[in-house]
Scaffold this motif. Structure first.
Motif, PDB file in Angstrom:
ATOM      1  N   TRP A   1       0.857  -1.183   0.000  1.00  0.00           N
ATOM      2  CA  TRP A   1       0.000   0.000   0.000  1.00  0.00           C
ATOM      3  C   TRP A   1       0.894   1.233   0.000  1.00  0.00           C
ATOM      4  O   TRP A   1       1.523   1.563   0.998  1.00  0.00           O
ATOM      5  CB  TRP A   1      -0.902  -0.016   1.233  1.00  0.00           C
TER       6      TRP A   1
ATOM      7  N   CYS B   1       1.233   4.981   0.246  1.00  0.00           N
ATOM      8  CA  CYS B   1       0.500   6.134   0.770  1.00  0.00           C
ATOM      9  C   CYS B   1       1.263   7.404   0.414  1.00  0.00           C
ATOM     10  O   CYS B   1       2.291   7.709   1.031  1.00  0.00           O
ATOM     11  CB  CYS B   1       0.335   6.039   2.278  1.00  0.00           C
TER      12      CYS B   1
ATOM     13  N   SER C   1      -2.753   5.145  -2.774  1.00  0.00           N
ATOM     14  CA  SER C   1      -3.646   6.160  -2.213  1.00  0.00           C
ATOM     15  C   SER C   1      -2.938   7.508  -2.229  1.00  0.00           C
ATOM     16  O   SER C   1      -1.771   7.603  -1.825  1.00  0.00           O
ATOM     17  CB  SER C   1      -4.051   5.812  -0.773  1.00  0.00           C
TER      18      SER C   1
ATOM     19  N   TYR D   1      -3.579  11.446  -0.913  1.00  0.00           N
ATOM     20  CA  TYR D   1      -4.457  12.261  -0.080  1.00  0.00           C
ATOM     21  C   TYR D   1      -3.618  13.206   0.778  1.00  0.00           C
ATOM     22  O   TYR D   1      -2.394  13.046   0.899  1.00  0.00           O
ATOM     23  CB  TYR D   1      -5.307  11.371   0.838  1.00  0.00           C
TER      24      TYR D   1
ATOM     25  N   PHE E   1      -8.568   7.032   5.800  1.00  0.00           N
ATOM     26  CA  PHE E   1      -7.563   6.551   4.856  1.00  0.00           C
ATOM     27  C   PHE E   1      -7.065   5.211   5.392  1.00  0.00           C
ATOM     28  O   PHE E   1      -6.337   5.152   6.379  1.00  0.00           O
ATOM     29  CB  PHE E   1      -6.433   7.563   4.714  1.00  0.00           C
TER      30      PHE E   1
ATOM     31  N   GLU F   1     -10.998   6.257  -2.039  1.00  0.00           N
ATOM     32  CA  GLU F   1     -10.517   7.173  -1.016  1.00  0.00           C
ATOM     33  C   GLU F   1      -9.530   8.178  -1.594  1.00  0.00           C
ATOM     34  O   GLU F   1      -9.283   9.218  -0.993  1.00  0.00           O
ATOM     35  CB  GLU F   1      -9.911   6.412   0.157  1.00  0.00           C
ATOM     36  N   THR F   2      -8.957   7.890  -2.761  1.00  0.00           N
ATOM     37  CA  THR F   2      -8.173   8.879  -3.497  1.00  0.00           C
ATOM     38  C   THR F   2      -9.135   9.735  -4.304  1.00  0.00           C
ATOM     39  O   THR F   2      -9.657   9.306  -5.337  1.00  0.00           O
ATOM     40  CB  THR F   2      -7.159   8.204  -4.430  1.00  0.00           C
TER      41      THR F   2
ATOM     42  N   SER G   1     -13.980   0.378   0.604  1.00  0.00           N
ATOM     43  CA  SER G   1     -14.595   1.519  -0.078  1.00  0.00           C
ATOM     44  C   SER G   1     -16.071   1.618   0.257  1.00  0.00           C
ATOM     45  O   SER G   1     -16.604   2.713   0.463  1.00  0.00           O
ATOM     46  CB  SER G   1     -14.403   1.398  -1.595  1.00  0.00           C
TER      47      SER G   1
END
Length: 526
Positions: free
Chosen positions: A72, A74, A131, A133, A147, A240-241, A496
């Motif tokens: 993942w 970030c 992701s 953010y 997140f 979430e992005t 999601s």
């Protein structure tokens, strides 16, 4: 009695309990070599990577790299204050693109990660989840955002649907006491709300060339300079992005993964109809790219929030995003090699099943699961058009020899509907079609006859027809609709869906006048 002296079966039971408990396991690896092997496999299975830690990734995983299944990435952008989320004064506009510093962070992170992963075993099966953010997003207008990493594949108690996702039982208003961050939008706060939405939906990577430097590489050349990463076989770009990837950038990103076989892409709709038209043109190019045609599984979920259009003028932003007919037709063309295809809201099933005159009948020889949305599934739509579309779906299903399920659905506040076909999988079973919705609608005889012909290829026991109903007031958003319709998990990632349900709790509901349909449940055979 010490732990090593316990029977092996007891030690194994204790270890299993610790793993399922979800707690930090690293410290237990020193108990014994037996536990070390199991715990390290679990510890290194899923890794969160930030830009500052990419350089240590190879050293961190050198001994346990074969255990890594999920990465993942970030990319946390710069923090911002209220002057950005709710600008005041004559200029109320939020920027259309990320800052140069944010774009540099993303480029550096992607380039560094790809350089590392390009050396990993090319026969690996690795999921990459990206992701993008800012932690400031949830400190202003959007304090309901979370997140989170994607759920582990082993965490699902059921592979059939979302029954294990918690559904909030009441709407909770936002508790932010700052008047500048309230979602009760008035004429006075309209521009601030619009700027707030635009702040979190800025475009990633502004690729406009710099005229002052003729030799600067444009954005696509930058992507093409990145190394190939054969270890990546699945890519997640979750809702979430909210920052927007340009479709042309995504096409280049996918091209870096020569063994990619599965893509889950959950973009957000545009909040301007003209921009949506341009975005759809880019999606058409993306869908026709070689990387998409090589996939086995494709899931497209275009997310939306029915409250955000309140911050825009009605002439500029439609309450309901109109699907693009060309996108539906192109997706139908490129889906011939797929085993699983789900596309929600950005295309309409009516366009997917449309047969172009003068063209041969399309075939989908490998397709097992097909899930689409259609705006025709609504009580105020033309019933004959719905009937024609469901019959066209049956004609298409006749050219899907491996088809296990075909589902057409829709969902938004106060509306949920599903048409589902399930092929008989065992001898002694009948195939089934199901209608489930927030209003009473009996399938036309011609629809049942068309699907009976499809079912006859799988079973001699005929076709079972099921009718079910959902109460209008149960459906507070498309998230509720997905739960109540029991859609398969290929439609959207579980995390999601939880985030969508959490979001609906924190935004005020409008007053709705609706007709409560009669409840009914009926099953019959034909």
């Amino acid at each position: 009695m010490s732990l090593p002296s316990l029977p092996a079966e007891v030690r194994h039971m204790i270890l299993e309990a610790l793993v399922k408990d979800g707690r930090e396991l690293a410290s237990f690896a020193v108990v014994c070599r037996e536990w070390q092997a199991v715990i390290e496999r679990q510890t290194f299975k899923r890794i969160r990577v930030t830009p500052s830690r990419i350089a240590q990734l190879n050293d961190m995983t050198r001994r346990n790299r074969s255990h890594v299944r999920y990465l993942w990435l970030c990319a946390e952008l710069e923090r911002y204050g209220c002057d950005s989320c709710s600008p005041t004064g004559e200029n109320n506009d939020a920027p259309m693109f990320n800052s140069a510093a944010d774009d540099l962070l993303i480029k550096t992170a992607v380039q560094s990660l790809f350089s590392v992963l390009s050396t990993w075993d090319s026969s690996s099966s690795l999921t990459l989840d990206i992701s993008v953010y800012s932690t400031s997003d949830r400190e202003h207008w959007f304090n309901y955002l979370t997140f989170e990493p994607d759920d582990g594949e082993d965490d699902a108690p059921s592979k059939r649907g979302y029954s294990h996702v918690s559904r909030p039982n009441q709407t909770v208003p936002c508790e932010n006491g700052d008047e500048r961050h309230r979602w009760e939008i008035t004429n006075e706060s309209l521009f601030k709300a619009q700027a707030a939405v635009q702040t979190v939906f800025t475009r990633i990577l502004d690729e406009e060339p710099d005229d002052s430097d003729d030799e600067e590489m444009d954005g696509l050349d930058w992507w093409r300079e990145l190394p190939l990463v054969p270890a990546i076989t699945r890519l997640l770009l979750r809702q979430e992005t909210r920052r927007r990837w340009a479709p042309e950038d995504l096409a280049e990103l996918l091209a870096r993964f020569p063994r990619l076989c599965e893509l889950h892409f959950e973009p957000w709709r545009e909040w301007d109809d003209m921009l949506q038209t341009y975005r759809d043109e880019g999606y058409m190019t993306l869908l026709e790219s070689p990387s998409i045609r090589r996939l086995n599984r494709l899931s497209l979920f275009e997310n939306f929030n029915q409250h955000y259009p309140d911050a825009y003028w009605r002439l500029d932003c439609s309450l309901i995003r109109p699907p693009n007919p060309d996108l539906g037709r192109i997706l139908s063309e490129v889906g011939g090699n797929l085993e699983s295809l789900s596309a929600s809201f950005m295309v309409d099933a009516d366009d997917f099943f449309a047969l172009d005159e003068g063209h041969p009948r399309k075939r989908w020889p490998n397709l097992r699961r097909l899930i689409l949305t259609s705006q025709l599934l609504a009580p105020d739509e033309d019933e004959m058009r719905l009937t024609d579309m469901l019959r066209a779906a049956a004609r298409a299903a006749a050219h899907m020899p491996k088809l296990e399920t075909l589902q057409i659905w829709t969902g938004r506040k106060g509306l949920a509907a599903l048409f589902k076909y399930e092929a008989a999988t065992e001898q002694g079973q009948a195939s089934t079609i199901t209608w489930k919705g927030t209003w009473v609608s009996l399938l036309h005889d011609s629809v049942i006859q068309a699907w009976q012909s499809v079912a006859a290829e799988r079973s001699q026991l005929g076709l079972r027809v099921v009718y079910e109903s959902i109460g209008v007031d149960e459906v507070r958003s498309h998230g509720d609709a997905m739960l109540l319709l029991e859609l398969p998990e290929v439609v959207i990632r579980r995390v999601s869906l939880r985030q969508i349900l959490n979001e609906q709790m924190h935004l005020p509901l409008k007053v709705r006048s609706s007709h409560e349909p009669s409840w009914f449940l009926c099953t019959h055979h034909v």
